[in-house]
Design an enzyme around this catalytic site. Structure first.
Site, PDB file in Angstrom:
ATOM      1  N   PRO A  83       0.815  -1.221   0.000  1.00 41.00           N
ATOM      2  CA  PRO A  83       0.000   0.000   0.000  1.00 41.00           C
ATOM      3  C   PRO A  83       0.850   1.273   0.000  1.00 41.00           C
ATOM      4  CG  PRO A  83      -0.757  -1.547   1.674  1.00 41.00           C
ATOM      5  CD  PRO A  83       0.558  -2.054   1.188  1.00 41.00           C
ATOM      6  N   GLU A 110       2.288  -8.240   8.178  1.00 32.72           N
ATOM      7  CA  GLU A 110       2.248  -6.771   8.189  1.00 32.72           C
ATOM      8  C   GLU A 110       3.225  -6.188   7.173  1.00 32.72           C
ATOM      9  OE1 GLU A 110      -0.674  -7.354  10.047  1.00 32.72           O
ATOM     10  OE2 GLU A 110      -0.208  -5.247   9.682  1.00 32.72           O
ATOM     11  N   ARG A 148       0.536  -8.525 -21.064  1.00 30.44           N
ATOM     12  CA  ARG A 148      -0.300  -8.271 -22.255  1.00 30.44           C
ATOM     13  C   ARG A 148       0.311  -7.196 -23.144  1.00 30.44           C
ATOM     14  NH1 ARG A 148      -3.776  -4.171 -22.248  1.00 30.44           N
ATOM     15  NH2 ARG A 148      -5.357  -5.289 -23.421  1.00 30.44           N
ATOM     16  N   ASP A 162      -7.345   0.235 -26.310  1.00 32.80           N
ATOM     17  CA  ASP A 162      -7.568  -0.051 -24.889  1.00 32.80           C
ATOM     18  C   ASP A 162      -7.864   1.237 -24.146  1.00 32.80           C
ATOM     19  OD1 ASP A 162      -7.409  -2.658 -24.419  1.00 32.80           O
ATOM     20  OD2 ASP A 162      -5.366  -2.685 -23.640  1.00 32.80           O
TER      21      ASP A 162
END
Ligand SMILES: NC(=O)c1ccc(NCc2ccccc2N2CCOCC2)nc1
Length: 239
Positions: A83, A110, A148, A162
């Site tokens: 994060p 953690e 991709r 896209d």
């Protein structure tokens, strides 16, 4: 390209390599996906990979030794999914798709001992501001977004339109039947008039982006045609 994924849960990635575009890219040797079990590098009878945090507090922290052993030797660009990372976006995925080798550390508990990040991690990447139980899903998402874009994995035409490829959101897609429960397909798409169809699609992308993600348009260069279409959109909205 070679992608190594370091994880405590290697079986988590089994289906990832067994499906559709990723599977075909592996079969075509456009990418080699190497799932590494961090536990294989842990010492001792219990092969301990985590331990209590210095300074106390809840949860466990992934120990440095097994990770540093797993990272020995050149592993290309080392990515850590957390994060605390920079947000993943199509530009970053595009840049990473040119690397020869990438190693992704899927954190758990953690997180991992900071000394591993300071000494070995080149780039910390976050999928967005939300918390997941582990770094495995982010590792899969980052790998998918990169694979991709490797030249030859998918036809160039299919990603040129896209979402985000041209910096805009995607236009609406329709397929048969032409009418379903009274719901029709926009006439222009049935006209076979490709210039009109391309223009309609570009206008739809601009309209959607302006409405749903106006910030994507900030600082974007517009072609003459895009400027014309944006003017039409704004005039239509005023009525
Ligand atoms: N946004 C993301 O890309 C993202 C990535 C991973 C992730 N979780 C694994 C993780 C990895 C590293 C550090 C902490 C953690 N967490 C462990 C569980 O507790 C919260 C913190 N969550 C969200």
């Amino acid at each position: 390209m070679k992608i190594n994924i370091l994880t405590l849960f290697p079986e988590f990635f089994n289906s990832f390599k067994e499906h559709s575009i990723i599977k075909r890219a592996v079969e075509r040797e456009q990418v080699e996906i190497n799932i590494v079990n961090i536990r294989d590098f842990a010492e001792g009878k219990h092969k301990q990979c985590d331990d209590i945090p210095f300074g106390g507090g809840a949860g466990m922290v992934m120990k440095p030794e097994p990770l540093l052993k797993a990272l020995e030797g050149n592993k290309g660009k080392v990515i850590y999914t957390s994060p605390q990372g920079v947000k993943l976006n199509q530009v970053l995925a595009c840049e990473l798709s040119t690397e020869k080798e990438i190693t992704i550390i899927a954190g758990h508990y953690e997180g991992i001992d900071e000394r591993v990040i300071d000494s070995k991690v080149d780039l910390e990447i976050s999928l967005g501001d939300f918390v997941l139980t582990g770094g495995e899903l982010p590792a899969m998402v980052i790998s998918d977004a990169i694979i991709r874009l490797i030249p030859g994995v998918i036809k160039k035409e299919s990603y040129e339109n896209d979402s985000f490829y041209n910096g805009l959101l995607d236009y609406p897609h329709y397929t048969r039947p032409a009418e379903y429960e009274g719901l029709k397909v926009p006439e222009v798409l049935m006209s076979g008039h490709h210039k009109n169809i391309d223009e309609w699609r570009l206008k739809q992308s601009l309209e959607r982006t302006l409405k749903r993600r106006p910030e994507l348009l900030k600082g974007r260069e517009f072609s003459k045609l895009e400027k014309k279409l944006l003017k039409e959109i704004k005039e239509e909205q005023e009525i």
